[in-house]
Design an enzyme around this catalytic site. Structure first.
Site, mmCIF file in Angstrom:
data_model
loop_
_atom_site.group_PDB
_atom_site.id
_atom_site.type_symbol
_atom_site.label_atom_id
_atom_site.label_comp_id
_atom_site.label_asym_id
_atom_site.label_seq_id
_atom_site.Cartn_x
_atom_site.Cartn_y
_atom_site.Cartn_z
ATOM 1 N N TRP A 135 0.812 -1.224 0.000
ATOM 2 C CA TRP A 135 0.000 0.000 0.000
ATOM 3 C C TRP A 135 0.839 1.264 0.000
ATOM 4 O O TRP A 135 1.792 1.368 0.776
ATOM 5 C CB TRP A 135 -0.877 0.004 1.260
ATOM 6 C CG TRP A 135 -1.585 1.301 1.502
ATOM 7 C CD1 TRP A 135 -1.086 2.391 2.160
ATOM 8 C CD2 TRP A 135 -2.908 1.649 1.087
ATOM 9 N NE1 TRP A 135 -2.029 3.404 2.173
ATOM 10 C CE2 TRP A 135 -3.158 2.974 1.525
ATOM 11 C CE3 TRP A 135 -3.917 0.976 0.384
ATOM 12 C CZ2 TRP A 135 -4.359 3.628 1.286
ATOM 13 C CZ3 TRP A 135 -5.113 1.632 0.159
ATOM 14 C CH2 TRP A 135 -5.330 2.943 0.609
ATOM 15 N N ASN A 184 0.075 5.728 -0.012
ATOM 16 C CA ASN A 184 -0.818 6.865 -0.219
ATOM 17 C C ASN A 184 0.006 8.122 -0.480
ATOM 18 O O ASN A 184 0.807 8.111 -1.420
ATOM 19 C CB ASN A 184 -1.942 6.974 0.816
ATOM 20 C CG ASN A 184 -1.574 6.967 2.274
ATOM 21 O OD1 ASN A 184 -1.218 5.946 2.816
ATOM 22 N ND2 ASN A 184 -1.669 8.102 2.934
ATOM 23 N N ASP A 185 -0.178 9.187 0.247
ATOM 24 C CA ASP A 185 0.329 10.516 -0.148
ATOM 25 C C ASP A 185 1.802 10.557 -0.597
ATOM 26 O O ASP A 185 2.663 9.945 0.040
ATOM 27 C CB ASP A 185 0.279 11.497 1.029
ATOM 28 C CG ASP A 185 -0.994 11.437 1.804
ATOM 29 O OD1 ASP A 185 -1.932 10.752 1.395
ATOM 30 O OD2 ASP A 185 -1.039 12.088 2.867
ATOM 31 N N TRP A 190 -4.307 0.441 4.180
ATOM 32 C CA TRP A 190 -3.667 1.434 5.033
ATOM 33 C C TRP A 190 -3.343 0.831 6.406
ATOM 34 O O TRP A 190 -4.097 0.024 6.942
ATOM 35 C CB TRP A 190 -4.595 2.650 5.182
ATOM 36 C CG TRP A 190 -3.926 3.831 5.825
ATOM 37 C CD1 TRP A 190 -3.251 4.833 5.197
ATOM 38 C CD2 TRP A 190 -3.857 4.109 7.229
ATOM 39 N NE1 TRP A 190 -2.757 5.721 6.126
ATOM 40 C CE2 TRP A 190 -3.114 5.300 7.381
ATOM 41 C CE3 TRP A 190 -4.330 3.460 8.376
ATOM 42 C CZ2 TRP A 190 -2.852 5.863 8.632
ATOM 43 C CZ3 TRP A 190 -4.056 4.014 9.622
ATOM 44 C CH2 TRP A 190 -3.331 5.216 9.731
ATOM 45 N N PHE A 248 3.618 9.963 9.582
ATOM 46 C CA PHE A 248 2.633 10.492 8.645
ATOM 47 C C PHE A 248 3.294 11.467 7.661
ATOM 48 O O PHE A 248 4.495 11.703 7.696
ATOM 49 C CB PHE A 248 1.492 11.175 9.420
ATOM 50 C CG PHE A 248 0.368 10.241 9.843
ATOM 51 C CD1 PHE A 248 0.605 8.896 10.090
ATOM 52 C CD2 PHE A 248 -0.932 10.713 10.004
ATOM 53 C CE1 PHE A 248 -0.432 8.035 10.478
ATOM 54 C CE2 PHE A 248 -1.972 9.875 10.389
ATOM 55 C CZ PHE A 248 -1.728 8.527 10.620
ATOM 56 N N SER A 249 2.454 12.094 6.852
ATOM 57 C CA SER A 249 2.957 12.883 5.726
ATOM 58 C C SER A 249 3.773 14.101 6.123
ATOM 59 O O SER A 249 3.616 14.644 7.219
ATOM 60 C CB SER A 249 1.783 13.346 4.863
ATOM 61 O OG SER A 249 1.313 12.251 4.122
ATOM 62 N N ASP A 281 0.894 17.039 8.577
ATOM 63 C CA ASP A 281 1.364 17.202 7.199
ATOM 64 C C ASP A 281 2.147 18.504 6.996
ATOM 65 O O ASP A 281 1.788 19.353 6.171
ATOM 66 C CB ASP A 281 0.176 17.133 6.204
ATOM 67 C CG ASP A 281 -0.704 15.906 6.448
ATOM 68 O OD1 ASP A 281 -0.189 14.927 7.020
ATOM 69 O OD2 ASP A 281 -1.893 15.939 6.088
#
Ligand code: FRU
Length: 444
Positions: free
Chosen positions: A17, A19-20, A44, A79-80, A156
């Protein structure tokens, strides 16, 4: 995962997986693109930063995991965030997540969705070595004063340089509507709170903000949650508006209502950087409702890929997102329609549509009607329930309707009038037949 995995044109999950996009930067002669990565399953979960590099924005080499949880404050996920070169070293800024409790039967999710978030940094000497044990620093602790930020949903960090130092924009929420929070720093390491901006336009929570300086003001990009609430996925969307920003006070105001950045409504959480020549380039995460199981190179089930890199340009006062010229230029071999797709190669088609004209790309339908471009993926989307099957652009401004269409097995990206609008759609099982007024087909 093999560390030798490579991708051309579209960066895809190396298995499992993604994502961003995170930490997108041109650094020491190559492009680095990190991404949110769950290495254990095509869904996720506890976030890592995967890492890929490219000499040209076209050929990508996967380098494996760069960042992973090691500290109490980031034990539930990295995280991002973003990247910045300072004095030759690569600074990575990310959100560090700590669940109150993991779910007893799935430790990769937070029990009751309860967690707290702080902001952290890792400095890499060369963009290849990341000291996950000795090199992390928590730079902004959990925000406990609700007037300043939300202790759970503030994340983020996107960092950029101004004349007198650095600014950071964070996505957050306040009283049920989205907000962004600004911090400032002289050295990129010690940060102080500066200002904030909240608006119902920013959805329920604003994720992945980005603020880009242009010749005339700024462009704000962000991903507000819960803005497309018609019951179909997805409700969260990437949006943009021209903006004014005062670097001294960090006061932000939007000049116009937010608009969709991509009219396919699959693209999310885009991030920009400056390319080799100083042009603003952006990539976004293409959300996929189910994994692809049967990719020929043995990477196993994978879910998530990046859009083509797009320039962010202001033309006649309008923000446009044309495909990056280096990506466009690599389509230099004539192709027989969509035949290259059978060999997992992408195709670029050029077409000029008049009102009423339509194209059939292996079952994917594109039509010019009522002055707009409409797309219909119902025949190439495996009857997935609850997803949007059709999409359309707003009414085009002039008469011209030139389409540059980039098709890969699982993604169709339509650039209308060189980025006046872009419509990108995830697909499953695109065929190779081609009908309609196509002027040119090329592959890489
Ligand atoms: C956006 C997002 C970010 C967060 C990350 C977690 O898709 O929810 O706000 O940092 O994904 O993977």
């Amino acid at each position: 995962m093999s560390v030798l995995t490579t991708d051309s044109v579209h960066l895809r999950a190396p298995g499992n997986w993604i994502n961003d996009p995170n930490g997108f930067i041109y650094y020491k002669g190559e492009y680095h693109l990190f991404y949110q990565y769950f290495p254990y399953a095509p869904r996720w979960g506890t976030m890592h930063w995967g890492h890929a590099v490219s000499p040209d924005l076209v050929h990508w080499e996967h380098l494996g995991v760069a960042l992973f949880p090691t500290k109490d404050y980031d034990r539930s996920g990295v995280f991002s965030g973003s990247a910045m070169e300072i004095d030759g070293r690569l600074h990575l800024y990310y959100s560090a997540v700590k669940y109150d409790q993991p779910k007893p039967e799935d430790i990769h999710l937070a029990d009751g969705d309860r967690f707290e978030t702080s902001q952290a940094m890792v400095i890499s000497p060369d963009g290849r070595q990341f000291d996950n044990w000795g090199g992390k620093e928590q730079i902004i602790p959990v925000l406990t004063d609700p007037a300043v930020g939300d202790k759970k949903d503030t994340r983020d960090p996107k960092v950029w340089r101004e004349k007198d130092g650095y600014r950071m924009i964070l996505g957050s929420t306040r009283d049920g509507s989205g907000r962004v929070i600004f911090f400032r720093s002289e050295d990129g390491e010690k940060w102080t709170y500066a200002n904030q901006y909240a608006s119902p336009q920013l959805g329920r929570i604003l994720e992945c903000p980005d603020l880009m300086k242009t010749e005339d003001g700024y462009i704000f990009v962000g991903s507000p949650m819960g803005v497309t609430a018609d019951g179909l996925s997805y409700a969260d969307q990437a949006m943009f508006a021209r903006a004014d920003f005062d670097p001294d006070t960090c006061a932000l105001s939007l000049r116009e209502p937010l608009a969709y950045l991509d009219w396919g409504l699959d693209l999310y959480a885009p991030q920009s950087t400056l390319d080799r020549e100083g042009r603003r380039v952006l990539v976004g995460w293409m959300r996929m409702p189910k994994p692809v199981e049967n990719w020929a190179d043995g990477r196993g089930p994978w879910n998530g890929m990046m859009s083509l890199p797009r320039l962010v340009q202001v033309r006649d006062g309008k923000v446009c997102f044309p495909v990056h010229p280096d990506v466009d230029a690599c389509f230099d071999k004539p192709a027989h329609g969509l035949a290259p797709l059978a060999e997992y190669k992408p195709v670029r088609l050029r077409a000029t549509l008049r009102e009423g004209d339509s194209l059939n790309l292996g079952g994917y339908r594109i039509r010019r009607t009522d002055g707009r471009i409409e797309a219909d993926r119902s025949a190439v989307f495996d009857s997935l329930q609850g997803c949007r099957l059709t999409a359309c652009t707003p009414v085009l401004e002039g008469d011209s309707c030139r389409l540059d269409i980039f098709a890969d097995r699982n993604l169709v990206e339509i650039f209308v009038n060189q980025g006046e609008y872009v419509l990108s759609h995830v697909v499953y099982g695109l065929g190779t037949e081609l009908e309609g007024p196509v002027e040119e087909a090329r592959t890489i």
